[in-house]
Design a protein around this motif. Structure first.
Motif: not given
Length: 241
Positions: A169-180
């Motif tokens: 459905p998707g998302s209205s927010c995208y605030n990533p704080r982690n990554a490989f």
């Protein structure tokens, strides 16, 4: 003993038995006869069918299952694991989207910020395939067991049953704080898998790297990989919410 006296004695005994139930227990297992009935505890169907009530239940078992589709050797031959010499688990400020080549213009940090705070303010930053470590809160190098575990989640954890209308459905927010972050022998960034656990979305450098079937509990399993590697920001430390 006279017959008349014998009959009288028998009549008295019979009369006593008639007023008591104890005589009728003769010839039976009296202990068993007096054993109280076992009370059957009826559990409400709303409780008995809760997934949490199942012995050995784990939250990530809801609609994810592990297969043996890919062996360890096969998983490690997949991109970018086949090209990476080192894999990092990192955390950073989730204020702006990353850009592999340039830093997108952002509001200038306040003058009261220290140099370190200004760097952290930038968020996850990669310039010309070089990772800017000064923009990271935490950096941990994955060991072989952790890498194998991650590949198992990415490639062997799939839906138990594919249902109709399972589109994201998707998302209205995208605030990533982690990554490989996947590095080559020169320390250059081959690719990264950036994750926002808040909205359960992810991105990679070229869009080639995915987490495979997005069964509901997969983000929880990947988050646990970060936690076990020692990454707290964005996983355990939720003070940013």
């Amino acid at each position: 003993m006279k017959p008349k006296l014998l009959y009288s004695l028998f009549f008295i005994i019979l009369l006593g038995c008639w007023t008591s139930t104890e005589c009728f227990a003769i010839g039976t297992d009296t202990v068993k006869a007096h054993k109280p009935k076992r009370v059957v505890k009826h559990i409400s169907p709303h409780v008995s069918y809760l997934r949490e009530s199942i012995k050995g239940y784990k939250p990530w078992f809801d609609n994810c299952t592990f297969t043996n589709q890919y062996t360890v050797a096969q998983r490690l031959k997949k991109y970018p694991f086949s090209k990476a010499v080192k894999i990092l688990a990192v955390s950073f400020n989730g204020g702006a989207p990353p850009n592999p080549e340039i830093i997108i213009d952002r509001p200038k940090p306040q003058d009261t910020m220290s140099y370190r705070e200004q760097q952290l303010y930038k968020g996850f930053t990669i310039i010309n395939d070089s990772l800017d470590y000064s923009t990271l809160y935490e950096v941990k190098t994955l060991n072989q067991d952790q890498i194998i575990r991650l590949t198992n989640i990415m490639y062997n954890a799939v839906y138990k049953k594919i249902l109709a209308n399972t589109a994201d459905p998707g998302s209205s927010c995208y605030n990533p704080r982690n990554a490989f972050v996947f590095l080559n022998k020169k320390g250059r960034v081959i690719d990264y898998l950036e994750i926002c656990f808040e909205c359960e979305e992810y991105r990679s450098k070229y869009g080639r790297l995915t987490i495979g079937d997005n069964c509901t509990q997969k983000f929880g399993m990947i988050k646990k990989c970060f936690i076990d590697a020692g990454i707290k920001h964005g996983t355990i430390d939720l003070s940013w919410k």
